[in-house]
Scaffold this motif. Structure first.
Motif, short mmCIF file in Angstrom:
data_model
loop_
_atom_site.label_atom_id
_atom_site.label_comp_id
_atom_site.label_asym_id
_atom_site.label_seq_id
_atom_site.Cartn_x
_atom_site.Cartn_y
_atom_site.Cartn_z
N GLU A 378 -3.56 2.22 1.13
CA GLU A 378 -2.29 1.84 0.49
C GLU A 378 -1.51 3.05 -0.04
N ARG A 379 -2.22 3.98 -0.68
CA ARG A 379 -1.52 5.03 -1.42
C ARG A 379 -1.43 6.36 -0.68
N VAL A 380 -2.23 6.53 0.37
CA VAL A 380 -2.13 7.74 1.18
C VAL A 380 -1.45 7.44 2.51
N LEU A 381 -1.91 6.37 3.19
CA LEU A 381 -1.36 6.04 4.51
C LEU A 381 -0.15 5.12 4.44
N GLY A 382 0.10 4.50 3.27
CA GLY A 382 1.26 3.63 3.14
C GLY A 382 1.13 2.30 3.84
N LEU A 383 -0.08 1.82 4.06
CA LEU A 383 -0.29 0.53 4.72
C LEU A 383 -0.01 -0.61 3.73
N PRO A 384 0.27 -1.81 4.23
CA PRO A 384 0.53 -2.94 3.33
C PRO A 384 -0.69 -3.24 2.47
N PRO A 385 -0.49 -3.58 1.21
CA PRO A 385 -1.62 -3.89 0.33
C PRO A 385 -2.25 -5.23 0.68
N GLU A 386 -3.49 -5.40 0.29
CA GLU A 386 -4.14 -6.68 0.45
C GLU A 386 -3.51 -7.71 -0.48
#
Length: 400
Positions: A378-386
């Protein structure tokens, strides 16, 4: 017209300061603690800290220059492994959020090792979901009364002080009602009990807090702002665990490589291929750690430290398993499964069986690998959070 800012000390000036310290306090004749105090006062403890707080506002990258010069002169060290929680977690949090009085009171004896620190964060029902913690702090005049239980607390049996997070408002969502404190471990309401581990030792503890009194002057940050303060601690903790500077082929990979060289009769093609792969992984992790440390400003790491801690845990577990297999029947021996209360964890000075068992905890302590994977995503790769269904619910309404 503003006065010009003081020039940042360079390597030459730092070495001059080291020479002056050694001239005034000969390590051969000066008491160890007196020398460490003098080093702190000279700004040569952690040089990137501000003046008056053990530093000179110098680049963090020059700390090895100071350390090497003092080591060459036979100067005593502050035993950083014994006081690692204070150095790696409490100190940067106090520096960022503490009052001037708190910084002056706590940082010097923390660095010299006069006062050991521990971390009262995890609870029986709030480990991976730390924000769900239930330990309560209730306002009581000019202070707070704290009741609850903490667990997996390293060095609690040695500690003078603890960094503590407790719930001060159960009527708001769980991340908002937490406050951060410094807890006196000598308070009569603090009870420390050992937790025996798979190694036979008890470096961890469970801590019971019953009517513990904490003055408001020992609060770090604002009331209800403890989660934000705790993030500073956690980010530094992960760097302290996974981002420690090591030489090439240092740490666990060095131990296994040495066994490989000294015991040629144990070698097989399969073990050779595994060792090569892990050696490359360890070197990549070491170089990544060096680059990450170069990016740090004022000692405030970001979420990238979670990736370093993930790599550290995986490598330690895979290397310790490889070592046991490499040693064959010798790898099954275990030196002494005795209940002791160690002051520090010693991976390289013990036998293979100890390393294999103790490494199992690396993927739990300092944040579980599952939680750290979420942070990196979430915070490094910017993927959607769970999805988080409890994000906006008051803590008191959450199922437990």
């Amino acid at each position: 017209m503003n006065a010009p800012a003081a020039a940042t000390p360079g390597a030459g000036e730092l070495l001059d300061r080291v020479a002056a310290l050694l001239a005034a306090h000969d390590p051969a004749t000066t008491d160890r603690l007196d020398f460490l105090r003098a080093r702190f006062d000279a700004g040569l403890a952690w040089i990137h800290f501000p003046e008056g707080l053990g530093g000179l506002g110098a680049p963090r990258s020059l700390q090895p220059v100071v350390d090497a010069a003092l080591d060459a002169a036979g100067a005593p060290g502050n035993d950083p492994r014994r006081i690692g929680i204070g150095l790696g977690m409490a100190a940067p949090t106090i520096l960022q959020y503490g009052t001037d009085e708190q910084k002056q009171r706590f940082l010097r004896p923390l660095w010299t090792g006069e006062e050991v620190w521990c971390q009262l964060f995890s609870e029986p029902g709030a480990g991976s979901d730390l924000a769900g913690l239930a330990t309560r702090a209730v306002r009581d005049g000019d202070g707070w009364t704290v009741d609850g239980q903490k667990v997996w607390t390293s060095s609690a049996h040695l500690a003078r002080w603890a960094i503590l997070i407790a719930r001060t408002d159960p009527d708001v969502p769980k991340h908002q009602g937490i406050t951060y404190f410094v807890c006196d471990m000598t308070d009569p309401g603090v009870e420390v009990r050992p937790l025996r581990q798979i190694t036979g030792e008890a470096e961890f503890n469970e801590v019971f807090l019953t009517g513990v009194r904490i003055p408001d002057t020992h609060r770090l940050g604002g009331v209800g702002d403890g989660w934000r303060v705790a993030q500073t601690t956690l980010m530094n903790e992960r760097m302290a665990i996974g981002g420690t500077r090591v030489p090439r082929e240092g740490g666990m990979v060095g131990v296994v490589a040495r066994t490989w060289r000294e015991r040629p009769e144990l070698r097989t093609h399969d073990l050779h291929q595994r060792l090569l792969r892990l050696w490359v992984d360890a070197e990549a992790a070491r170089l990544t750690g060096e680059r990450l440390r170069q990016q740090l400003k004022r000692g405030r790491p970001g979420p990238e430290g979670s990736g370093m801690k993930l790599a550290f845990a995986r490598l330690n577990q895979e290397l310790s398993a490889l070592e046991v297999e490499l040693l064959a029947e010798d790898g099954l021996t275990y030196g002494d499964w005795t209940m002791v209360r160690p002051e520090l964890v010693d991976f390289t000075g013990r036998d293979a069986g100890y390393r294999y068992l103790r490494a199992k905890g690396n993927s739990i302590e300092g944040g579980t690998s599952e939680v750290l994977l979420n942070i990196v995503a979430e915070r490094v790769l910017g993927l959607p959070p769970e999805p988080r269904n409890d994000k906006d619910l008051p803590w008191k309404d959450l199922p437990r």
